[in-house]
Write a protein that holds these residues in place. Structure first.
Motif, short mmCIF file in Angstrom:
data_model
loop_
_atom_site.label_atom_id
_atom_site.label_comp_id
_atom_site.label_asym_id
_atom_site.label_seq_id
_atom_site.Cartn_x
_atom_site.Cartn_y
_atom_site.Cartn_z
N LEU A 186 0.84 -1.19 0.00
CA LEU A 186 0.00 0.00 0.00
C LEU A 186 0.88 1.25 0.00
CD1 LEU A 186 -2.80 1.42 0.35
CD2 LEU A 186 -2.44 1.18 2.83
N HIS A 187 0.64 2.18 -0.94
CA HIS A 187 1.46 3.38 -1.03
C HIS A 187 0.63 4.54 -1.58
CE1 HIS A 187 1.78 1.59 -5.07
NE2 HIS A 187 1.92 2.83 -5.53
N ASP A 188 1.22 5.73 -1.51
CA ASP A 188 0.55 6.95 -1.97
C ASP A 188 -0.89 7.00 -1.44
OD1 ASP A 188 0.22 9.34 -3.25
OD2 ASP A 188 -0.19 8.47 -5.22
N ALA A 189 -1.02 6.85 -0.12
CA ALA A 189 -2.33 6.68 0.52
C ALA A 189 -2.59 7.79 1.52
CB ALA A 189 -2.41 5.33 1.22
N PHE A 190 -3.87 8.12 1.70
CA PHE A 190 -4.29 8.97 2.81
C PHE A 190 -5.02 8.09 3.81
CE2 PHE A 190 -8.20 8.98 0.35
CZ PHE A 190 -9.19 8.95 1.33
N PHE A 191 -5.05 8.51 5.07
CA PHE A 191 -5.72 7.72 6.10
C PHE A 191 -6.36 8.63 7.13
CE2 PHE A 191 -1.41 8.47 7.54
CZ PHE A 191 -1.58 8.84 8.87
N VAL A 192 -7.35 8.10 7.83
CA VAL A 192 -8.00 8.79 8.94
C VAL A 192 -8.35 7.75 9.99
CG1 VAL A 192 -10.30 8.60 7.90
CG2 VAL A 192 -9.84 10.42 9.58
N ARG A 193 -8.27 8.12 11.24
CA ARG A 193 -8.52 7.19 12.35
C ARG A 193 -9.21 7.94 13.48
NH1 ARG A 193 -4.51 5.58 16.79
NH2 ARG A 193 -5.35 3.69 17.74
N ALA A 211 -10.73 3.01 11.49
CA ALA A 211 -9.75 3.67 10.64
C ALA A 211 -10.03 3.31 9.18
CB ALA A 211 -8.33 3.28 11.02
N TYR A 212 -9.62 4.21 8.30
CA TYR A 212 -9.79 3.98 6.86
C TYR A 212 -8.57 4.53 6.13
CZ TYR A 212 -11.43 4.56 2.05
OH TYR A 212 -11.55 4.51 0.68
N ALA A 213 -8.07 3.75 5.17
CA ALA A 213 -6.96 4.19 4.31
C ALA A 213 -7.29 3.87 2.87
CB ALA A 213 -5.66 3.51 4.72
N ASN A 214 -6.92 4.77 1.97
CA ASN A 214 -7.14 4.57 0.54
C ASN A 214 -5.88 4.99 -0.19
OD1 ASN A 214 -7.97 6.24 -2.17
ND2 ASN A 214 -9.06 4.30 -2.00
N GLY A 215 -5.37 4.08 -1.05
CA GLY A 215 -4.16 4.40 -1.79
C GLY A 215 -3.99 3.51 -3.00
N LYS A 216 -2.74 3.27 -3.35
CA LYS A 216 -2.40 2.49 -4.53
C LYS A 216 -1.69 1.21 -4.11
CE LYS A 216 -3.99 5.76 -7.13
NZ LYS A 216 -5.29 5.57 -7.83
N GLN A 217 -1.81 0.20 -4.99
CA GLN A 217 -1.08 -1.06 -4.81
C GLN A 217 -0.53 -1.45 -6.18
OE1 GLN A 217 -1.89 -4.47 -5.88
NE2 GLN A 217 0.05 -5.09 -4.95
N ASP A 218 0.74 -1.88 -6.19
CA ASP A 218 1.42 -2.16 -7.45
C ASP A 218 1.74 -0.84 -8.17
OD1 ASP A 218 2.63 -3.73 -9.40
OD2 ASP A 218 0.99 -5.17 -9.42
N ASP A 219 2.39 -0.89 -9.31
CA ASP A 219 2.68 0.30 -10.09
C ASP A 219 2.55 -0.03 -11.58
OD1 ASP A 219 4.98 -1.13 -10.61
OD2 ASP A 219 6.25 0.09 -9.32
N ALA A 220 2.78 0.92 -12.40
CA ALA A 220 2.54 0.73 -13.84
C ALA A 220 3.41 -0.38 -14.42
CB ALA A 220 2.79 2.04 -14.58
N ASP A 221 4.63 -0.57 -13.88
CA ASP A 221 5.53 -1.59 -14.42
C ASP A 221 5.09 -3.00 -14.05
OD1 ASP A 221 7.13 0.33 -15.57
OD2 ASP A 221 8.41 0.51 -13.80
#
Length: 321
Positions: A186-193, A211-221
């Motif tokens: 999990l990366h480039d994510a925002f979170f709140v708790r 708590a809740y987090a939303n972001g990215k997983q994996d990358d374009a490559d």
């Protein structure tokens, strides 16, 4: 006799005045920030439910239940009448860390944090924090380093504490294959708790959080679709703390039981292509704290800031990939 009565009245007045001053001094003392700390140790059991591979067949853990344990320590140092600096360290390790067959299994997580805050023990607190650490969620190339920054605030009523955090989380793989890309966690994510603590007595506490987090997983490559997947983490939990008095050899002891639920969901191209699952963890442990004569007093003047389970969130990205 008159003189004796006068002297007695003066003595009583002085005693009352001294007692009042002592009480006032005590009240002033407990409302000041103090050097404080806490150490906790717990053991638990985790199991998975709602495992769904979608069409990608990516999330297939070797073990759907496992024993786990953790420990943490926090130290708070006053920098003035209202300013304080707190340092954190925590670790969680599962039995999967000692197994050979651990495809898509959570192994371990650890983290370190630093909080700078301004606090009025009668009203609340606001501040900022930073954290870094690692989570591992697979048998090979599963380690991901993370770092996070954010803000936090607390609000106090007579026997309830409300605690809110929010910020940004990022991560990168360690020793990964360059062809796979470094961003499976999990990366480039925002979170709140949000956390609420209710003190039924000065030495018993019931806590709930979400708590809740939303972001990215994996990358374009590394992604099959040429762009990162979306990833959601939803976490909830409850915990009960109390002090058991007069135990043989150890005396008064602070103990707790708790539950943590965490839902992980990686979306690709639609609901049928999402890998998802929910981890449930039941735990029991003990804690030792100094700085504050009760759990309630410690909550208002001591090292009671903590962090989300960043390492566990990051590790799940590799599991779902």
């Amino acid at each position: 006799m008159k003189n004796l009565a006068t002297i007695s009245a003066v003595a009583v007045a002085l005693a009352i005045s001294a007692n009042s001053a002592t009480a006032a001094d005590y009240e002033a003392q407990v409302q000041q920030l103090v050097v404080s700390g806490v150490v906790e140790k717990w053991v638990g059991y985790s199991f998975l439910s709602g495992i769904d591979n979608g069409d990608n067949d990516t999330f297939d853990p070797d073990h759907e239940s496992y024993f786990t344990s953790g420990q943490s320590g926090r130290l708070s140092l006053p920098l003035g009448d209202m300013l304080s600096l707190q340092m954190d360290a925590d670790n969680e390790i599962t039995v999967n860390a000692f197994r050979d067959d651990t495809d898509d299994d959570f192994s371990h997580a650890f983290g370190f944090g630093l909080h700078l805050s301004a606090r009025d023990p009668s009203r609340g607190l606001f501040g900022v924090f930073g954290a870094f650490g690692q989570g591992k969620g697979d048998d090979n190339e599963g380690r991901h380093n993370f770092w996070a920054v954010g803000g936090e605030a607390q609000f106090y009523t007579d026997n309830v504490t409300f605690y809110l955090q929010g910020g940004y989380l990022d991560s990168e793989g360690v020793d990964v294959d360059p062809d796979d890309g470094p961003k499976d966690g999990l990366h480039d994510a925002f979170f709140v708790r949000g956390v609420a603590r209710w003190f039924m007595t000065p030495d018993s506490r019931l806590q709930g959080e979400v708590a809740y987090a939303n972001g990215k997983q994996d990358d374009a490559d590394g992604s099959e679709i040429g762009r990162p997947f979306d990833m959601d983490v939803i976490q909830w939990g409850a915990r009960y703390d109390t002090v058991i008095s007069g135990l043989p050899l150890v005396g008064d002891s602070a103990v707790f039981i708790g539950y943590r639920g965490t839902h992980f969901d990686t979306g690709c191209c639609g609901p049928d292509d999402s890998a998802r699952g929910t981890e449930h963890t039941i735990m029991a442990g003990f804690s030792y704290h100094f700085g504050g004569q009760s759990l309630l007093e410690f909550d208002r003047v001591g090292a009671t800031l903590d962090l989300p389970t960043f390492g566990r969130w990051v590790a799940a990205g590799e599991q779902l990939d």
